[in-house]
Design a protein around this motif. Sequence first.
Motif, PDB file in Angstrom:
ATOM      1  N   GLY A 160       0.815  -1.207   0.000  1.00 48.65           N
ATOM      2  CA  GLY A 160       0.000   0.000   0.000  1.00 48.65           C
ATOM      3  C   GLY A 160       0.851   1.261   0.000  1.00 48.65           C
ATOM      4  N   ILE A 161       0.368   2.297  -0.661  1.00 51.24           N
ATOM      5  CA  ILE A 161       1.030   3.603  -0.661  1.00 51.24           C
ATOM      6  C   ILE A 161       0.119   4.577   0.074  1.00 51.24           C
ATOM      7  CG2 ILE A 161       1.840   5.523  -2.064  1.00 51.24           C
ATOM      8  CD1 ILE A 161       2.432   3.522  -4.311  1.00 51.24           C
ATOM      9  N   ALA A 162       0.645   5.138   1.147  1.00 54.05           N
ATOM     10  CA  ALA A 162      -0.142   6.081   1.948  1.00 54.05           C
ATOM     11  C   ALA A 162       0.089   7.512   1.479  1.00 54.05           C
ATOM     12  CB  ALA A 162       0.260   5.961   3.418  1.00 54.05           C
ATOM     13  N   THR A 163      -0.892   8.354   1.678  1.00 53.88           N
ATOM     14  CA  THR A 163      -0.741   9.787   1.428  1.00 53.88           C
ATOM     15  C   THR A 163      -0.065  10.413   2.645  1.00 53.88           C
ATOM     16  OG1 THR A 163      -2.816   9.703   0.212  1.00 53.88           O
ATOM     17  CG2 THR A 163      -1.971  11.891   0.781  1.00 53.88           C
ATOM     18  N   GLU A 164       1.000  11.168   2.373  1.00 57.83           N
ATOM     19  CA  GLU A 164       1.741  11.838   3.441  1.00 57.83           C
ATOM     20  C   GLU A 164       1.635  13.342   3.246  1.00 57.83           C
ATOM     21  OE1 GLU A 164       5.772  10.362   3.281  1.00 57.83           O
ATOM     22  OE2 GLU A 164       4.994   8.538   2.384  1.00 57.83           O
ATOM     23  N   PRO A 165       2.015  14.120   4.260  1.00 55.57           N
ATOM     24  CA  PRO A 165       1.871  15.577   4.119  1.00 55.57           C
ATOM     25  C   PRO A 165       2.488  16.164   2.843  1.00 55.57           C
ATOM     26  CG  PRO A 165       2.304  15.021   6.398  1.00 55.57           C
ATOM     27  CD  PRO A 165       2.416  13.742   5.627  1.00 55.57           C
ATOM     28  N   PRO A 166       3.723  15.770   2.466  1.00 54.14           N
ATOM     29  CA  PRO A 166       4.296  16.411   1.261  1.00 54.14           C
ATOM     30  C   PRO A 166       3.551  16.065  -0.026  1.00 54.14           C
ATOM     31  CG  PRO A 166       5.975  15.203   2.505  1.00 54.14           C
ATOM     32  CD  PRO A 166       4.655  14.816   3.074  1.00 54.14           C
ATOM     33  N   CYS A 167       2.799  15.004  -0.018  1.00 52.98           N
ATOM     34  CA  CYS A 167       2.071  14.581  -1.223  1.00 52.98           C
ATOM     35  C   CYS A 167       0.930  15.551  -1.534  1.00 52.98           C
ATOM     36  CB  CYS A 167       1.474  13.183  -1.053  1.00 52.98           C
ATOM     37  SG  CYS A 167       2.551  11.987  -0.250  1.00 52.98           S
ATOM     38  N   LEU A 168       0.474  16.263  -0.511  1.00 54.39           N
ATOM     39  CA  LEU A 168      -0.719  17.098  -0.688  1.00 54.39           C
ATOM     40  C   LEU A 168      -0.500  18.219  -1.695  1.00 54.39           C
ATOM     41  CD1 LEU A 168      -1.984  17.362   3.003  1.00 54.39           C
ATOM     42  CD2 LEU A 168      -2.577  15.665   1.257  1.00 54.39           C
ATOM     43  N   ALA A 169       0.760  18.634  -1.875  1.00 54.29           N
ATOM     44  CA  ALA A 169       1.053  19.690  -2.850  1.00 54.29           C
ATOM     45  C   ALA A 169       0.535  19.309  -4.231  1.00 54.29           C
ATOM     46  CB  ALA A 169       2.554  19.958  -2.898  1.00 54.29           C
ATOM     47  N   CYS A 170       0.509  18.029  -4.521  1.00 55.61           N
ATOM     48  CA  CYS A 170       0.086  17.567  -5.846  1.00 55.61           C
ATOM     49  C   CYS A 170      -1.093  16.590  -5.812  1.00 55.61           C
ATOM     50  CB  CYS A 170       1.244  16.893  -6.559  1.00 55.61           C
ATOM     51  SG  CYS A 170       2.655  17.970  -6.844  1.00 55.61           S
ATOM     52  N   HIS A 171      -1.456  16.100  -4.641  1.00 53.81           N
ATOM     53  CA  HIS A 171      -2.544  15.119  -4.553  1.00 53.81           C
ATOM     54  C   HIS A 171      -3.611  15.527  -3.534  1.00 53.81           C
ATOM     55  CE1 HIS A 171      -0.564  12.230  -7.144  1.00 53.81           C
ATOM     56  NE2 HIS A 171       0.536  12.284  -6.422  1.00 53.81           N
ATOM     57  N   GLY A 172      -3.453  16.680  -2.893  1.00 55.20           N
ATOM     58  CA  GLY A 172      -4.392  17.080  -1.853  1.00 55.20           C
ATOM     59  C   GLY A 172      -5.627  17.755  -2.412  1.00 55.20           C
ATOM     60  N   SER A 173      -6.399  18.371  -1.524  1.00 49.41           N
ATOM     61  CA  SER A 173      -7.635  19.019  -1.996  1.00 49.41           C
ATOM     62  C   SER A 173      -7.463  20.512  -2.232  1.00 49.41           C
ATOM     63  CB  SER A 173      -8.785  18.759  -1.027  1.00 49.41           C
ATOM     64  OG  SER A 173      -8.331  18.576   0.267  1.00 49.41           O
ATOM     65  N   ALA A 174      -6.271  21.052  -1.929  1.00 52.65           N
ATOM     66  CA  ALA A 174      -6.040  22.483  -2.186  1.00 52.65           C
ATOM     67  C   ALA A 174      -4.750  22.661  -2.984  1.00 52.65           C
ATOM     68  CB  ALA A 174      -5.964  23.248  -0.879  1.00 52.65           C
TER      69      ALA A 174
END
Length: 213
Positions: A160-174
């Motif tokens: 499994g690949i988890a979403t981490e804080p740095p991922c949000l820049a390109c995969h988050g909701s903002a």
Amino acid sequence: MNLQRMIVLSSALLLAACQGASPSADAQDADTATPAPVAETQAPDPALLRAQAAAADFSGQLRAALQQSMQSGGPVAAVDVCHTQAPGIADEVMRQHHVRLGRVALPGRNRNPGQAAQDWQLETLQQFQQAVAAGEPAAAQLRVQRDGLPDGVSLRMMRGIATEPPCLACHGSAVAAPVQAAIRAHYPDDAATGFEVGDLRGALWVEVPAGQP
Ligand code: HEC
């Protein structure tokens, strides 16, 4: 670019990657440690060791490439790097370890259309989804399959690949507008935003062919 060196650096720096080995201790164990979930089997299994080494190289090299580009050019430049380098990194790791491997996205949530989960990957990912929905951590999802495989395949592994804080820049909701635009330029049908930290983002899969390399 010296990839070996970058892998070492990357595990120390724990920055973002366009893919998802978690920097947490748990996920690093999944990359590097002996195969805990199959500990009941006897001797170290060469096919499993190969799958694990390949997975560690792949996630380490992707992470390093993204980290470097985030540092030097910011997330917009890093989108381009992910887009251009990710496939080449996969090819090189497959060649070095004599395996097939790649990443797949959660069903319906892919960025690269070629990384939509299918067949056994989809089936396994759905099991991961259920486990995560039941409260298990995304990064702890691991499945190793040795039996009932098609001819010519000796082992399949998926993590499994988890979403981490740095991922949000390109995969988050903002996702920032310029980053969004860079993503859309390469992936007009992108469905890989809106993730939150801890969400299952997808999975890394490895297939080890039968026989010696
Ligand atoms: C700089 C932007 C950026 C960041 C940060 C980023 N990604 Fe990505 N991600 C991308 C791009 C671009 C792709 C498509 C790459 C390709 O074509 O193979 C991608 C693809 C993926 C995929 C493959 C499935 C798909 O939808 O194509 C996974 C899984 C993934 N990212 C997980 C993560 C995780 C986990 C993190 C954080 C550790 C992360 N990404 C951080 C840009 C980013």
